[in-house]
Design an enzyme around this catalytic site. Sequence first.
Site, PDB file in Angstrom:
ATOM      1  CB  SER A  46      38.838  47.192  41.243  1.00 50.14           C
ATOM      2  OG  SER A  46      39.848  46.957  42.205  1.00 50.14           O
ATOM      3  CD  GLU A  47      42.490  46.842  39.473  1.00 50.17           C
ATOM      4  OE1 GLU A  47      42.430  47.867  38.765  1.00 50.17           O
ATOM      5  OE2 GLU A  47      42.309  46.849  40.708  1.00 50.17           O
ATOM      6  CB  THR A  48      41.283  38.900  39.537  1.00 54.02           C
ATOM      7  OG1 THR A  48      40.043  39.188  40.207  1.00 54.02           O
ATOM      8  CG2 THR A  48      41.751  37.502  39.920  1.00 54.02           C
TER       9      THR A  48
END
Length: 277
Positions: A46-48
């Site tokens: 979902s996020e990096t």
Amino acid sequence: MPQRRFCQVDVFTAEPYRGNPVAVVLDGDGLDAAQMQAIASWTNLSETTFVFRPGNPEADYRLRIFTPTGELPFAGHPTIGSAHAMLASGFKPRRAGELVQECGVGLVRMRTGEEGIRIALPSAQFRPAGEVIRHAVEQAIGAPLLENPVAVDLGIVWLTAQVAGGELLRGLRPDMNRVAEAAKKAGTNGINIFGLDGESVEVRSFAPHEGTPEDPVCGSGNGAVAYYLRERRGPVDYQARQGRCVGRDGRIAIAHENDTIWLGGLAVNCIEGYILA
């Protein structure tokens, strides 16, 4: 290609693989936006996040946050996960027990300790939604809302609404196409639904048009709920749970201090090594 320190952190849990993962590139300096977006698309989380030297002298570091499809000015679980990764790597903050992150919403204060990492949430902007959006959300999730939704903007914008209890919430089987349509119609990043189980709060966060059909444990989504509840019930400290519908069990602590809402939880490293970039 140079080696950059990399880790994957499970956030809002002390037990690996029960929270929400975030990929963290600890040596972001030298990467451009296109390279970061390519890495974020490849990790497919979902996020990096990418850690840089700060531009603001009051900050310990600067953070950029990417979904598989774009950049966010702020997000909760990536902030906590990145802070945990920095501390686990041996990073020494300017002040013991505190961290200051520079990101798209400005400076974000954090406190660290045995109970995990707590974020002082950015101030929120509210935009009430009308009956048309309410109907679209009800059609998307297959259940009635207790009142009209509210778009809560913390840098990421969640269309936030309440249903009649945690058990009902856990039983929802949303139509993701309709969720995406409703969120886009409301001009938000996703739809954030919560229910109360006594004094406990259960949350589910859906952002299919952003590449995340259901976020396992969402920091900004829980922050939106905390602001929503404060507007209606006043400042109440509580524990929230999220993720049981997707095989996780994240725990989020909400506390109020004067005008500030603090959101926090534990985190644990699951992968450590290097990425070539």
